[in-house]
Design a protein around this motif. Structure first.
Motif, short mmCIF file in Angstrom:
data_model
loop_
_atom_site.label_atom_id
_atom_site.label_comp_id
_atom_site.label_asym_id
_atom_site.label_seq_id
_atom_site.Cartn_x
_atom_site.Cartn_y
_atom_site.Cartn_z
N TYR A 125 12.20 -0.76 -4.51
CA TYR A 125 11.71 0.18 -3.73
C TYR A 125 10.56 -0.58 -3.18
CZ TYR A 125 14.80 4.00 -5.49
OH TYR A 125 15.71 4.76 -5.58
N TRP A 126 10.35 -0.42 -2.11
CA TRP A 126 9.05 -0.87 -1.40
C TRP A 126 8.07 0.13 -1.03
CZ3 TRP A 126 8.84 -6.06 -0.72
CH2 TRP A 126 9.86 -6.96 -1.05
N HIS A 127 6.98 0.06 -1.49
CA HIS A 127 5.96 0.93 -1.24
C HIS A 127 5.76 1.11 0.38
CE1 HIS A 127 2.37 3.53 -1.40
NE2 HIS A 127 1.95 2.84 -0.70
N VAL A 128 5.38 2.35 0.87
CA VAL A 128 5.10 2.54 2.22
C VAL A 128 4.20 3.48 2.55
CG1 VAL A 128 7.64 1.60 3.20
CG2 VAL A 128 7.16 4.12 2.89
N ASP A 129 3.33 3.37 3.50
CA ASP A 129 2.34 4.40 3.73
C ASP A 129 2.75 5.77 4.19
OD1 ASP A 129 0.17 2.80 2.45
OD2 ASP A 129 -0.02 1.70 4.68
N ASP A 130 3.97 5.77 5.08
CA ASP A 130 4.39 6.96 5.65
C ASP A 130 5.76 6.85 5.48
OD1 ASP A 130 5.40 9.13 7.46
OD2 ASP A 130 3.79 8.53 8.88
N LEU A 131 6.31 7.41 4.09
CA LEU A 131 7.58 7.51 4.02
C LEU A 131 8.60 8.24 5.02
CD1 LEU A 131 9.77 6.85 1.42
CD2 LEU A 131 9.37 9.02 0.79
N GLU A 132 8.11 9.36 5.54
CA GLU A 132 9.12 10.15 6.63
C GLU A 132 9.29 9.07 7.82
OE1 GLU A 132 6.30 11.55 4.75
OE2 GLU A 132 7.59 12.91 3.77
N ALA A 133 8.00 8.61 8.27
CA ALA A 133 8.20 7.69 9.48
C ALA A 133 9.17 6.43 9.14
CB ALA A 133 7.05 7.35 10.12
N THR A 134 8.81 5.95 7.96
CA THR A 134 9.72 4.61 7.64
C THR A 134 11.03 5.06 7.59
OG1 THR A 134 7.83 3.69 6.34
CG2 THR A 134 9.97 2.81 6.01
N VAL A 135 11.62 6.15 7.11
CA VAL A 135 13.06 6.38 6.80
C VAL A 135 13.68 6.62 8.24
CG1 VAL A 135 14.53 7.96 6.06
CG2 VAL A 135 12.84 7.34 4.36
N ALA A 136 12.74 7.44 9.08
CA ALA A 136 13.30 7.69 10.47
C ALA A 136 13.76 6.55 11.20
CB ALA A 136 12.25 8.81 10.97
N ARG A 196 9.80 12.52 -7.32
CA ARG A 196 10.18 12.03 -8.65
C ARG A 196 9.27 12.86 -9.66
NH1 ARG A 196 15.63 10.98 -8.33
NH2 ARG A 196 15.80 9.31 -6.58
N GLY A 197 8.10 13.02 -8.85
CA GLY A 197 6.84 13.32 -9.67
C GLY A 197 5.75 13.39 -8.99
N PRO A 198 4.39 13.94 -9.23
CA PRO A 198 3.36 13.91 -8.48
C PRO A 198 3.00 12.28 -8.15
CG PRO A 198 3.05 15.28 -10.50
CD PRO A 198 4.25 14.45 -10.60
N GLY A 199 2.93 11.89 -6.80
CA GLY A 199 2.58 10.75 -6.22
C GLY A 199 3.76 9.85 -6.39
N GLY A 254 15.52 0.42 -0.63
CA GLY A 254 14.57 1.63 -1.32
C GLY A 254 13.40 1.56 -0.62
N VAL A 255 12.74 2.72 -0.43
CA VAL A 255 11.04 2.81 0.29
C VAL A 255 10.56 3.93 -0.58
CG1 VAL A 255 11.41 1.95 2.40
CG2 VAL A 255 12.03 4.08 2.21
N MET A 256 9.51 4.02 -0.78
CA MET A 256 8.81 5.00 -1.62
C MET A 256 7.21 5.03 -1.56
SD MET A 256 8.57 3.46 -5.29
CE MET A 256 8.11 5.37 -6.21
N THR A 257 6.54 6.38 -1.75
CA THR A 257 5.14 6.15 -2.05
C THR A 257 4.97 6.23 -3.43
OG1 THR A 257 5.07 8.71 -1.74
CG2 THR A 257 4.70 7.53 0.23
N ASN A 258 3.92 5.66 -3.81
CA ASN A 258 3.80 5.30 -5.30
C ASN A 258 2.25 5.27 -5.63
OD1 ASN A 258 3.49 3.86 -7.72
ND2 ASN A 258 5.43 3.39 -7.76
#
Length: 130
Positions: free
Chosen positions: A70-81, A97-100, A115-119
């Protein structure tokens, strides 16, 4: 002991098409290339993202699977789109998956899972290093 990710490797039967696809998605050219191999340096820590001709893969599989990086991204929705716009297919939808901690993953057009995520922990470590 594990000290940090050095290189993540993705395989593609059409290496040139995969290199073009990832160059478009990442917005940068590979920093190192040789026949059947291209390597990008990406992210805050300049992690190595290796793209390898599938003929060099240690094993083959019929469907995307295995470990997911999973790579951290700043804007998950935009990255997936953007990934879907470029032809990736949803592998796992955006899931809290949980807060944050929010993840998603796609199968790239070459059969790899990305994989992409905000973390929040990633951001905390980054802030400590600044």
């Amino acid at each position: 002991m594990l000290r940090g990710m050095a290189t993540v490797s993705y395989y593609a039967a059409d290496h040139e098409a995969a290199k073009a696809w990832y160059t478009e998605f990442l917005g940068l050219e590979p920093y190192f290339q040789r026949p059947g191999y291209a390597e990008f340096r990406i992210g805050d820590y300049q992690h190595e993202f290796g793209l390898i001709d599938r003929k060099y893969a240690p094993a083959t599989q019929d469907a995307p699977g295995g470990e997911i990086v999973y790579w951290h991204v700043d804007d998950l929705e935009a990255t997936v789109a953007r990934l879907l716009e470029l032809g990736a297919k949803e592998f796992e939808p955006i899931t809290e998956r949980g807060p944050g901690f929010v993840t998603a993953s796609v199968a790239d057009p070459f059969g790899n899972v990305l994989g992409v995520m905000t973390n929040v922990h990633y951001l905390a470590v980054l802030a400590e290093r600044s």
